[in-house]
Design a protein around this motif. Structure first.
Motif, mmCIF file in Angstrom:
data_model
loop_
_atom_site.group_PDB
_atom_site.id
_atom_site.type_symbol
_atom_site.label_atom_id
_atom_site.label_comp_id
_atom_site.label_asym_id
_atom_site.label_seq_id
_atom_site.Cartn_x
_atom_site.Cartn_y
_atom_site.Cartn_z
ATOM 1 N N THR A 167 0.840 -1.209 0.000
ATOM 2 C CA THR A 167 0.000 0.000 0.000
ATOM 3 C C THR A 167 0.871 1.252 0.000
ATOM 4 O O THR A 167 0.612 2.208 -0.736
ATOM 5 N N ASP B 220 -5.585 -0.720 -5.035
ATOM 6 C CA ASP B 220 -5.088 -1.309 -3.792
ATOM 7 C C ASP B 220 -6.100 -2.319 -3.270
ATOM 8 O O ASP B 220 -7.113 -1.944 -2.697
ATOM 9 N N GLU B 221 -5.820 -3.570 -3.463
ATOM 10 C CA GLU B 221 -6.732 -4.651 -3.038
ATOM 11 C C GLU B 221 -8.185 -4.275 -3.296
ATOM 12 O O GLU B 221 -8.990 -4.148 -2.365
HETATM 13 MG MG LIG Z 1 -2.235 -2.684 1.972
#
Ligand SMILES: [Mg+2]
Ligand SMILES: Nc1ncnc2c1ncn2[C@@H]1O[C@H](COP(=O)(O)OP(=O)(O)OP(=O)(O)O)[C@@H](O)[C@H]1O
Lengths: 215, 266
Positions: B43, B186-187
């Protein structure tokens, strides 16, 4: 003294009450926002000064502050005159309420998830645009309830103005009491109740207007 | 020179060194997946590329131009400008709750247009007048993007009226609005119920095109395998292994990579 005369004289006092109320709101809301930003500043000394100031104002009685603003300057410095009574009350009220409002604003702003401003940043919005277009409305929605509480308190706090002989409604009623007429004092409650009733309806309306979305 | 060149990115928070020198290249049209276990700095790397964090060391070049160097100081205004070229889709969507799906997508377009008019020193009233037409165009364009993510029938819904999968698709549409050259995820599905991940992953797959490069941090190995051209396996703030999808998923000899992928074997 007949009913109509009392009603009209109280109304005259209530106009002063309303002026104090309205002017206090007008100045303390923006000042409160500025103080809130000061209290959230990354510049530590500024933050410390602002927080201390808010502590002092919230930590002492409003009545004392009214007296201090009215008599203080003349007592401290020779040759300085006193402010007009109404102005003195207003200054004290604006400062006091700005501090209370600032804490509500700060709480509201800090409660907005960081992801909101980050989403604004990655979309190329600048700080001002992020605040005005993304954060502000969300803050307003969050603070309507605590603000309405505080503003209703302000309606009744205006009665403190009589300590330096500003003739708001309660002062008028008190003067009747001095002449042996007690009932006008209780009659003032009607004025307050009607006005607070109007404000309650107004806040209910704002709350409803803002209920078009949920977080 | 590659389309995106990320060089020697370091990032630390206080004493905690999170990124210890990240280098990679990405070409236009390519999809890069970043995998690795939790807390490895994935991240943080995306946030550095999007300038939500400022890298302590390193440079980033896009389309032959250096857009970031840790040695230089950037004003907010400069950062705002480069942010237009790089989009980010967050794990938790971060849609603006007071705006409809459509308004979420048009916001950045309108703001950008207005900024440009201001820069041309066009007066307030003239600007408001011009903005009227621009806003209409922006709405049409935003509709076309929402159509692309399969939400044309939901444009007037508020985020609270949409499912998680629909919200994330609006967030993707919003990130696409400024036509970024690089789009980061991000995910994107980890906040979603399993039955909703499919619709989001499908949309991301369909975005793959010669115009845009994508960087996807994900724990969805099957998806990463299908969509990526390149894969980075991160461990402990460094790129442990980087290669084509085949190299990482089929032919890796690296014990750390194998151990990590082993966790996902059914
Ligand atoms: Mg992360
Ligand atoms: N703003 C911050 N301040 C201090 N430490 C931070 C900050 N942001 C991240 N970290 C730390 O940096 C490390 C890497 O975090 P990061 O979120 O980049 O990991 P990640 O690989 O994305 O993990 P996950 O797979 O769980 O999302 C963590 O130890 C985290 O606690």
């Amino acid at each position: 003294m007949d009913f109509l005369t009392v009603t009209l004289q109280l109304l005259e006092g209530f106009v002063t009450t309303l002026e104090l109320f309205g002017l206090t709101l007008l100045f303390s809301l923006p000042l409160g926002l500025i103080i809130a930003f000061g209290a959230m500043s990354k510049f530590k000394p500024l933050k410390a000064v602002v927080k201390t100031f808010v502590w002092i104002i919230r930590g002492t009685p409003l009545m004392l502050q009214v007296i201090a603003v009215y008599y203080g300057p003349a007592l401290l410095f020779e040759g300085i005159g006193m402010l007009p009574r109404f102005i003195a009350v207003m200054v004290a009220f604006v400062i006091n309420y700005a501090c209370y409002f600032s804490e509500i604003f700060r709480g509201g702003i800090e409660a907005i998830p960081k992801g909101q401003s980050e989403a604004g940043r990655v979309l190329g919005l600048n700080k001002f645009q992020i605040f005005s277009k993304i954060i502000l409305l969300q803050v307003i929605k969050r603070i309507v309830a605590p603000m309405s509480n505080e503003i209703i308190t302000l309606v009744k706090d205006t009665s403190l103005a009589r300590v330096i002989v500003v003739t708001e409604i309660l002062k008028v009623a008190q003067d009747f009491t001095a002449k042996g007429l007690i009932w006008p004092l209780f009659y003032t409650a009607i004025y307050y109740l009607i006005f607070v009733g109007v404000l309650t309806i107004l806040f209910g309306f704002i709350e409803k207007k803002l209920s078009f979305y949920k977080e | 020179m590659a389309f995106l060149e990320v060089r020697n990115i370091h990032k630390q928070f206080g004493d905690l060194v999170v990124l210890k020198g990240i280098d990679f290249d990405l070409e236009r049209g390519e999809v890069l997946s970043i995998i690795g276990s939790s807390g490895n700095g994935k991240t943080t790397l995306l946030r550095c590329i999007n300038f939500l964090e400022i890298a302590s060391v390193g440079t980033i070049a896009l389309d032959g131009e250096e857009i970031f160097s840790a040695d230089k100081k950037y004003t907010d205004k400069e950062l705002t400008k480069i942010q237009h070229d790089i989009g980010l889709v967050f794990q938790s969507f971060n849609l603006f709750p007071q705006y409809t799906a459509l308004q979420n997508v048009t916001l950045a377009l309108d703001v950008k247009a207005e900024n440009e008019l201001k820069e041309q020193k066009i007066g307030y009233f003239q600007r408001k007048k011009l903005m009227k037409d621009i806003k209409k165009e922006n709405i049409e364009y935003a509709k076309s993007i929402l159509d692309k993510v399969g939400l044309i029938d939901k444009i007037d819904y508020y985020p609270c009226q949409l499912s998680g999968g629909q919200q994330q698709r609006v967030a993707i549409a919003r990130a696409l609005s400024l036509k970024p050259k690089i789009l980061c995820f991000d995910e994107p599905t980890s906040a979603l119920d399993p039955e909703l991940t499919g619709e989001v992953l499908r949309v991301i797959k369909e975005l793959k095109s010669p115009e845009i490069a994508m960087i996807i941090v994900t724990h969805e190995m099957k998806f990463a395998k299908e969509v990526s051209d390149k894969v980075i396996f991160m461990a402990d703030g460094l790129i442990e292994e980087m290669g084509t999808t085949e190299q990482i998923f089929e032919k890796s000899q690296n014990p750390k990579t194998l151990a990590f992928l082993g966790n996902f074997a059914e």
